[in-house]
Every structure is written in C-alpha cells, then in structure tokens.
Enzyme design. Structure first.
Site, PDB file in Angstrom:
ATOM      1  N   HIS A  27       0.868  -1.190   0.000  1.00  0.00           N
ATOM      2  CA  HIS A  27       0.000   0.000   0.000  1.00  0.00           C
ATOM      3  C   HIS A  27       0.900   1.235   0.000  1.00  0.00           C
ATOM      4  O   HIS A  27       1.239   1.781   1.042  1.00  0.00           O
ATOM      5  CB  HIS A  27      -0.912  -0.021   1.224  1.00  0.00           C
ATOM      6  N   HIS A  54       1.407   4.855  -2.345  1.00  0.00           N
ATOM      7  CA  HIS A  54       0.854   5.697  -3.405  1.00  0.00           C
ATOM      8  C   HIS A  54       1.954   6.424  -4.169  1.00  0.00           C
ATOM      9  O   HIS A  54       2.803   7.089  -3.557  1.00  0.00           O
ATOM     10  CB  HIS A  54      -0.117   6.715  -2.818  1.00  0.00           C
ATOM     11  N   GLY A  56      -9.354   7.927  -2.604  1.00  0.00           N
ATOM     12  CA  GLY A  56      -9.931   9.247  -2.415  1.00  0.00           C
ATOM     13  C   GLY A  56     -10.874   9.274  -1.235  1.00  0.00           C
ATOM     14  O   GLY A  56     -10.809   8.408  -0.352  1.00  0.00           O
ATOM     15  N   HIS A  69      -9.765   0.531  -0.581  1.00  0.00           N
ATOM     16  CA  HIS A  69      -9.645   1.372   0.610  1.00  0.00           C
ATOM     17  C   HIS A  69     -10.947   1.268   1.421  1.00  0.00           C
ATOM     18  O   HIS A  69     -12.015   1.593   0.928  1.00  0.00           O
ATOM     19  CB  HIS A  69      -9.450   2.831   0.205  1.00  0.00           C
ATOM     20  N   GLU A 113     -10.993   3.095   6.993  1.00  0.00           N
ATOM     21  CA  GLU A 113     -10.070   4.161   7.381  1.00  0.00           C
ATOM     22  C   GLU A 113     -10.899   5.372   7.792  1.00  0.00           C
ATOM     23  O   GLU A 113     -11.146   5.603   8.957  1.00  0.00           O
ATOM     24  CB  GLU A 113      -9.122   4.501   6.232  1.00  0.00           C
ATOM     25  N   ASP A 146       2.045   3.821   3.026  1.00  0.00           N
ATOM     26  CA  ASP A 146       0.969   4.648   2.480  1.00  0.00           C
ATOM     27  C   ASP A 146       1.517   5.778   1.607  1.00  0.00           C
ATOM     28  O   ASP A 146       1.514   5.684   0.384  1.00  0.00           O
ATOM     29  CB  ASP A 146       0.067   5.187   3.582  1.00  0.00           C
TER      30      ASP A 146
END
Length: 390
Positions: free
Chosen positions: A27, A29, A188, A215, A218, A326
């Site tokens: 994970h 980005h 997003g 996702h 969270e 992340d």
C-alpha cells in the site's frame, strides 16, 4: 536504526539495520512518494507554485500539513504532487525514483498504486499515462539492479471514489493486464463514497478474475469494510483498521505475569475477515496522521498516540496483517521506519517482522509460484542476516 545491536551480518559483521530487512510494500501511493527535490525541479519547469522551494522546508510543509488529524486536509497535499505528474516524462521520472527509493529501503516487492484519471491535464490519454509509469518502473528496477539491489514492482490502478470513471479505469486495468498492472483499487474520499458506487466496475473485474483491493475501514467504518468485501469482492482491505470496531475487549483475571487477561469477542464481520485471512494493508503512521483511529480511542489526543493503534491486537488475534507506509512524502516515513515504530511501541523483534513480511508476500497480487519464490527469498535473506534459522 539497528534491529539487533549484537546481531552481525554474515557478510561484514556490521549490525543489522531495518533497511537490511527484505520487505514487501502493498500500500504505497505513487503521488505520495515523490522526492522533494524532484517536486521543486518539475514545478519550476511548469510554473507551478509550491509552498516552499527549499527541499527540506518543503518536506516539513508536507509532513505538517498531513499530520493534522484530518483525512480531508491530508488529501489536499496531493494537489501539489499531482500537479507535477502531468507529462509523460515526469510520470516516468517519478516512477523510476519511486522504485529506486523502495529498493534502497530494502523493499524486494512493491505494488505502486495511483489514479491515472488525475494525470490527463496536459493531453495524455489514460493508456499513455499507464505506459509512462510502467517505463519508469522498469527503469527503476534496472537502476536498482545496477546498485546491487533486487526489486520487483507492479501497478495498482485506482479509480477516484468521487468521480464516475470506475468502469473506465477497470477496463484500463484489464487492457494493461500482463503489462505491469496487477490490481485495481478505489481511492480518495472514503466517507460518503461507498464501493457500491462502482458495482459495475467490480462486476466486470470479478468476471475477468482480476485482483481487487479496496480502501475501506479508514475514514469510514464497518459498513465500508462490508461493502468492500461483498460489492467490491476485495481480496485485500486498504487500511481496514476500523475492523477493530467489531471487536469487544474485556478483562478477566490475570495472566501468568499478573497483568489483566484480555478477552476478545469478535463480531460477525471481524470473524469473517479473520477466519478467511483477508489481508489488511495497515499503514500505522498514516492512520495516526489522518485520524482513522478516532472511533477506537477514548480521546482525540489518544487517537494520535502509537500505543492506541490496534495493529498489535489484530496480530495477536490472528488477522492477516501487513504493514505499508501509504504516503512516504506526507508521512516522512519509510517502511523501515514503520518497522522501527512497531519495535519501539510493541517490542516487535525480527521474528515478528518476518511474519508480517511473509503475510504480505502471500497477499501479493502475483501468481502462486511467484509468491512462493518471494517467500523463499525473504526467508533466505533473514537467514543470511543471521536473524533466523532455515
């Protein structure tokens, strides 16, 4: 950052560091892992104004902005990184450096997620954007090899939750299947944009047997996780830490050390996730930054304390926990740093990091034979470092 001050490597008798450990990052980005220097250089070329033009000052700005406790503000930092990732040459450069930085941190397999639909303002098509990132990844793998490091990386294409391009991005992922793209995700704003908005895309991907991670758990809670699993057919959960909301902990008696004995009662969703070993892509530092733990803590302050993170409880209860960084720029964090944090807060040792890494290897969007080979490589590296016996 020594993992064991008294544990020498077989090669040079130097202490083993967290960077030495072979790692799997699931994970991570692309638009959250740029080098500040690269941001500044590209921004100057395209005329984009940044909050700072000194690399150190810019890095501090990103970290402080992301460390606000708000996922919304955290996501706003991406306005700057995405702005400098609109040309093919810039996407290629960012991807190459991304892989090089992973390799330098000891990552041997990484899945790099990003949203192609956010990189089209300078005329690139979706396919051209994906091709540019793939060229960068391959160049990064080659550069790492020249530096004596081994890494393999794949793309996870994200559809943005607040737009209407889910099926289009799913079709894009399928077109590039076997050419570097290994999975699909939605990213997003999580709260208010459930996976069910993308039911058509998930149906298409399921019919084509294409891997999906979502996702969930969270910014939104158990409903988000349930929707990701049963509408999204998610094979993994991005973050997923709020599964802890379906776990009730009570205390009864004392253990052999005299400490209160904790009894955990798993609800039906938590049981489903644990019993079926659905991997959780846990990002400890990011979860603390974004306020993802607010519902699990007794106070706002506690929600930002590492000790409040449920990762150790989830590990102890047998969940399939993996660890990732992340967004390394926003978090001012690497996967090695995440390991060190777990060591400092929960007294994790080499055996714990090995198990977390093997869990991540088993969860990788790779063929079974490749996952087995990755596991073997990780075990052999731990043995070479003198941390475990084969």
């Amino acid at each position: 950052m020594n993992i064991a001050q008294d544990t020498p490597t077989a090669a040079d008798s130097a202490p083993v560091t967290y960077e030495d450990l072979p790692k799997v990052s699931l994970h991570d980005h692309l638009d959250g892992g740029l080098r500040p220097e690269t941001l500044i250089e590209i921004a100057a070329e395209i005329g984009h104004e940044l909050p700072a033009t000194d690399a150190d000052e810019l890095a501090v700005w990103f970290h402080e902005s992301a460390d606000s406790g708000s996922l919304v503000r955290y996501l706003e930092t991406f306005d700057h990184t995405i702005a400098v990732m609109q040309r093919a040459e810039d996407l290629e450069r960012v991807a190459r450096e991304f892989v090089e930085d992973l390799a330098e941190d000891g990552v041997v397999y990484g899945e790099i997620r990003w949203a192609p639909e956010q990189h089209l303002t300078q005329g690139l098509s979706l396919d051209e954007a994906v091709d540019a990132v793939q060229r960068g990844i391959e160049a990064g793998v080659e550069a790492a090899a020249l530096a004596g490091r081994t890494i393999r990386a794949g793309q996870i294409l994200c559809a943005m939750r607040h737009t209407e391009r889910g099926t289009e991005i799913a079709e894009l992922a399928l077109r590039h299947r076997g050419q570097g793209v290994v999975g699909f995700d939605i990213a997003g704003p999580e709260d208010g944009f459930p996976p069910s908005r993308f039911a058509e895309a998930f149906e298409l991907l399921a019919r084509e047997h294409f891997p999906v991670t979502v996702h969930a758990g969270e910014a939104a809670g158990l409903d988000s996780i349930e929707d990701a699993l049963f509408t999204g057919r998610a094979l993994r959960l991005g973050h997923g830490v709020r599964i802890a909301e379906d776990i009730e902990v009570s205390f009864e008696g004392e253990d052999e050390d005299g400490a209160p004995r904790a009894i955990a009662d798993l609800g039906p969703l938590a049981s489903w996730v644990r019993d079926r070993q659905i991997p959780l892509e846990v990002c400890p530092s990011s979860n603390l930054q974004t306020g993802a733990l607010a519902t699990l803590a007794d106070s706002a302050a506690e929600a930002h304390e590492p000790e409040s993170h449920p990762i150790d409880m989830l590990v102890q209860l047998g969940f399939a926990v993996t660890v990732s960084p992340d967004n390394r720029l926003m978090g001012d964090i690497t996967l090695s740093d995440e390991f060190e944090l777990l060591a400092d807060v929960f007294d994790y040792e080499a055996e714990d990091f090995l198990e977390l890494t093997l869990t991540a290897a088993r969860a990788a969007f790779l063929p079974l034979e490749d996952r087995d080979a990755l596991e073997d490589h990780i075990r052999s590296e731990y043995a070479r470092l003198g941390l475990v016996d084969l």
